[in-house]
Design a protein around this motif. Structure first.
Motif, short mmCIF file in Angstrom:
data_model
loop_
_atom_site.label_atom_id
_atom_site.label_comp_id
_atom_site.label_asym_id
_atom_site.label_seq_id
_atom_site.Cartn_x
_atom_site.Cartn_y
_atom_site.Cartn_z
N ALA A 91 0.81 -1.21 0.00
CA ALA A 91 0.00 0.00 0.00
C ALA A 91 0.85 1.26 0.00
O ALA A 91 0.45 2.29 -0.51
N ALA A 92 2.07 1.19 0.56
CA ALA A 92 2.97 2.34 0.62
C ALA A 92 2.28 3.57 1.20
O ALA A 92 2.18 4.61 0.56
N LEU A 93 1.79 3.42 2.42
CA LEU A 93 1.14 4.54 3.10
C LEU A 93 2.12 5.23 4.02
O LEU A 93 3.14 4.65 4.40
N LEU A 94 1.83 6.48 4.36
CA LEU A 94 2.64 7.18 5.35
C LEU A 94 2.17 6.72 6.72
O LEU A 94 1.02 6.94 7.10
N GLU A 95 3.04 6.06 7.46
CA GLU A 95 2.57 5.41 8.67
C GLU A 95 2.24 6.38 9.80
O GLU A 95 1.66 6.00 10.79
N TRP A 96 2.62 7.64 9.62
CA TRP A 96 2.31 8.63 10.66
C TRP A 96 1.01 9.37 10.37
O TRP A 96 0.60 10.23 11.12
N ARG A 97 0.38 9.08 9.25
CA ARG A 97 -0.84 9.77 8.91
C ARG A 97 -2.03 8.83 9.01
O ARG A 97 -1.93 7.66 8.66
N GLY A 98 -3.16 9.37 9.43
CA GLY A 98 -4.39 8.59 9.46
C GLY A 98 -4.89 8.36 8.03
O GLY A 98 -4.32 8.87 7.07
N VAL A 99 -5.96 7.57 7.93
CA VAL A 99 -6.51 7.19 6.62
C VAL A 99 -6.81 8.41 5.75
O VAL A 99 -6.35 8.52 4.62
N ALA A 150 -4.90 3.04 -0.26
CA ALA A 150 -4.02 3.33 -1.40
C ALA A 150 -4.84 3.57 -2.67
O ALA A 150 -4.51 4.44 -3.48
N LEU A 151 -5.92 2.80 -2.80
CA LEU A 151 -6.79 2.97 -3.97
C LEU A 151 -7.47 4.35 -3.94
O LEU A 151 -7.50 5.06 -4.96
N CYS A 152 -7.96 4.74 -2.78
CA CYS A 152 -8.58 6.06 -2.65
C CYS A 152 -7.57 7.16 -2.99
O CYS A 152 -7.89 8.12 -3.69
N ARG A 153 -6.35 6.98 -2.50
CA ARG A 153 -5.32 7.98 -2.78
C ARG A 153 -5.05 8.08 -4.28
O ARG A 153 -4.89 9.16 -4.83
N ALA A 154 -5.06 6.92 -4.95
CA ALA A 154 -4.80 6.91 -6.39
C ALA A 154 -5.95 7.52 -7.18
O ALA A 154 -5.76 7.96 -8.30
N VAL A 161 -6.25 8.06 -16.12
CA VAL A 161 -5.65 6.73 -16.26
C VAL A 161 -5.19 6.22 -14.89
O VAL A 161 -4.53 6.94 -14.14
N LEU A 162 -5.56 4.99 -14.59
CA LEU A 162 -5.17 4.39 -13.32
C LEU A 162 -4.26 3.19 -13.59
O LEU A 162 -4.62 2.30 -14.36
N LEU A 163 -3.07 3.20 -12.98
CA LEU A 163 -2.12 2.10 -13.16
C LEU A 163 -2.06 1.32 -11.85
O LEU A 163 -1.81 1.90 -10.79
N MET A 164 -2.27 0.00 -11.93
CA MET A 164 -2.28 -0.79 -10.70
C MET A 164 -1.35 -1.99 -10.85
O MET A 164 -1.49 -2.78 -11.78
#
Ligand SMILES: Nc1ncnc2c1ncn2[C@@H]1O[C@H](COP(=O)(O)OP(=O)(O)O)[C@@H](O)[C@H]1O
Ligand SMILES: [Mg+2]
Lengths: 261, 295
Positions: A91-99, A150-154, A161-164
């Motif tokens: 997912a490559a999320l920022l672990e210090w940030r909430g959803v 991660a999908l919402c962020r994308a 265009v969405l690349l997954m």
């Protein structure tokens, strides 16, 4: 936003990518040509290491072609592209940030209008069933929920265009089916052009309007199959559809035949 | 910098994120409370040990197992601290001041150096050897030189504190900045983010846990730097008091100075710990999740 179905969203022509380093010289992609019309959903399957991720990165402008040309929405790709959404296997999320704040990173980096971005984020949170978890940190979420974020962020900036890249690869089968159904709905509702790399043949057929099958390294396009199923897809229905069975069998044969050689 | 864009060179990939996601969701406030409880829980064993050492000290000196001019009794040390209270407080203040200034400078310079090293391959090659060299020179050996150059004032003590505290900040800063997820950086460039945005919103916060670990080491070393500086040429500060007491075979005063130095080190360490808890509650919570729900 993306015009009619006949517009070309992604155009790859004679693409070859070689990676050179002191220790090795790898040809990841060899003379790959692929044209994706706006609004299409193209699934890409192939043995691991055949250059699927590289193909997406070239389209995103993150890896430069060794030869051949790539254009996105009619413009040649020369550097990192902004008109895309990108989702990875992790997912490559920022672990210090909430959803919610993780999703809004997209808006901050792009300097989007704050109020609009916030509204859009809330919509997406609702759509993907993340409501109630807006402030939860990534480590408090399950793998499936992290992928949803991660999908919402994308999708936040409504990319044409969405690349997954194997976005559901790490999930259990049930969560995966759920997210597949959601992705199918999002695709139908937004008309986004989607390129999805997956190692699940069923997923590729369930989601795609076309399935591209690649050969082992150096990656070439071995075959392209049209998925002649209705756009709206229901898991139980599709799985029992005889056409689905035929298509998955054909793809499995293609992939199996290369492996036995 | 290590190009995140269209370079096809093989790049060292960023470290994998550790650990599976854990359930539960305590928030920052509860976190601080929980941290305090854990602190108490962690403290009772060392407290008992410290108490034992103290009792041993008391008994050994009261029974004169060791000569009084070598090791004073706790009572003597205590009386001495009370008697010289204002003077000792002044000297403590001087050492604390040098230490804090040195630590802050080391943090700022160290972080700046870490950023240069992490972002530029040229700077990496040029700076790292110098940083390493500065680290391996015995600081005590250059202390006299600094006094010759900068006199007996605060400057040489602060410089020594900076020199000695600098290295852990650089090393932890570089490690932290380099640990950024490669895919996050790629994602950032497809968002059209500027280098500054990427630094501020991704690389720097990502580096903080590493960096704070280095800061904790740095702050305790800064005390050592300041005291060493005072040993060589000073008319104030706890290092000076220590030397003076040593010269007069005044073991009570010597012990008093030692205790105060240790207290300064512990105090500053705790300050950095608290700063860490406030700055990166997400990291603290990651280490101490209490399951509230199961998924
Ligand atoms: N940055 C890179 N440097 C060197 N080789 C790479 C790089 N990225 C990918 N490769 C190589 O290119 C080939 C294709 O990789 P990839 O596109 O990730 O395959 P896939 O996603 O299909 O598993 C692999 O052999 C891989 O080792
Ligand atoms: Mg891949």
């Amino acid at each position: 936003m993306t015009g009619t179905l006949t517009d070309t969203a992604v155009d790859v022509e004679g693409l070859t990518v070689r990676f050179r380093s002191k220790r090795s010289d790898t040809t990841a992609l060899d003379d790959v040509s692929l044209r994706v019309a706006a609004g299409e959903f193209v699934s890409i399957v192939g043995p691991s290491g055949c250059g699927k991720s590289t193909l997406l990165k070239v389209v995103a402008g993150l890896v430069r072609p060794s030869s051949g040309s790539v254009s996105l929405l009619g413009e040649p790709v020369t550097g990192p592209q902004r008109d895309i959404g990108f989702a990875f296997q992790r997912a490559a999320l920022l672990e210090w940030r909430g959803v919610r704040k993780n999703i809004l990173l997209q808006a901050e980096m792009r300097g989007m209008d704050k109020a609009r971005a916030a509204r859009r984020a809330d919509e997406l949170i609702e759509l993907t069933g993340l409501a109630g978890f807006e402030k939860a940190l990534p480590h408090e979420l399950s793998g499936g929920m992290q992928q949803r974020v991660a999908l919402c962020r994308a999708l936040l900036h409504e990319p044409p265009v969405l690349l997954m890249d194997e976005p559901f690869g790490a999930l259990d089968a049930l969560t995966r089916e759920q997210l597949n159904a959601e992705l199918n709905r999002i695709w139908r509702e937004t008309g986004t052009t989607i390129l999805l790399v997956t190692h699940s043949i069923a997923e590729a057929v369930f989601l795609g309007t076309r399935v591209v099958v690649m050969s082992p390294r150096p990656g070439r396009l071995m075959r392209t199959l049209s998925v002649d199923l209705p756009a709206e897809r229901d898991y139980a229905q599709v799985m029992t559809d005889s056409r689905f069975g035929e298509l998955t069998r054909e793809i499995r044969q293609l992939l199996g035949s290369v492996e036995s050689h | 910098m290590t190009s995140t864009t269209a370079s096809n060179d093989v790049q060292p990939s960023a470290g994998e994120e550790p650990g599976p996601p854990a359930p539960g969701g305590p928030r920052a406030r509860i976190e601080l409370g929980a941290r305090f409880l854990r602190f108490l829980e962690a403290m009772w064993r060392p407290a008992i040990l410290l108490g034992l050492v103290f009792v041993l000290w008391w008994v050994a000196t009261a029974r004169e197992w060791v000569a009084n001019y070598l090791v004073p009794t706790p009572k003597q040390v205590w009386d001495r601290i009370i008697a010289e209270w204002s003077s000792l407080m002044y000297h403590s203040y001087v050492t604390l001041y040098e230490t804090v200034i040195g630590f802050v400078l080391a943090s700022v310079l160290g972080l700046a150096t870490a950023v240069l090293i992490a972002y530029s391959r040229t700077m990496d090659k040029a700076l790292y050897p110098i940083v390493l060299f500065a680290q391996v020179i015995p600081k005590i050996a250059i202390a006299p030189l600094l006094v010759v150059w900068f006199g007996n004032g605060l400057a040489p003590k602060i410089i020594l504190a900076v020199l000695i505290a600098f290295f852990p900040v650089v090393v932890s800063g570089v490690a932290g900045l380099r640990s950024t997820d490669h895919e996050l950086l790629e994602l950032s460039s497809t968002m059209g983010a500027s280098r500054w945005q990427t630094f501020r919103k991704i690389r720097f916060p990502n580096a903080l846990p590493h960096l704070m670990a280095g800061e904790k080491v740095a702050v305790t070393l800064a005390v050592v730097g300041a005291v060493v500086g005072e040993f060589v040429g000073a008319s104030e500060g706890l290092g000076y008091v220590l030397l003076l007491a040593n010269g007069n075979l005044d073991s009570a005063l010597l012990f008093a100075a030692l205790i105060l130095m240790s207290l300064i080190g512990i105090l500053l360490f705790v300050v950095v710990e608290v700063a860490e808890a406030l700055l990166i509650p997400w990291h603290a919570s990651r280490r101490s999740v209490t399951p509230l729900t199961t998924s």
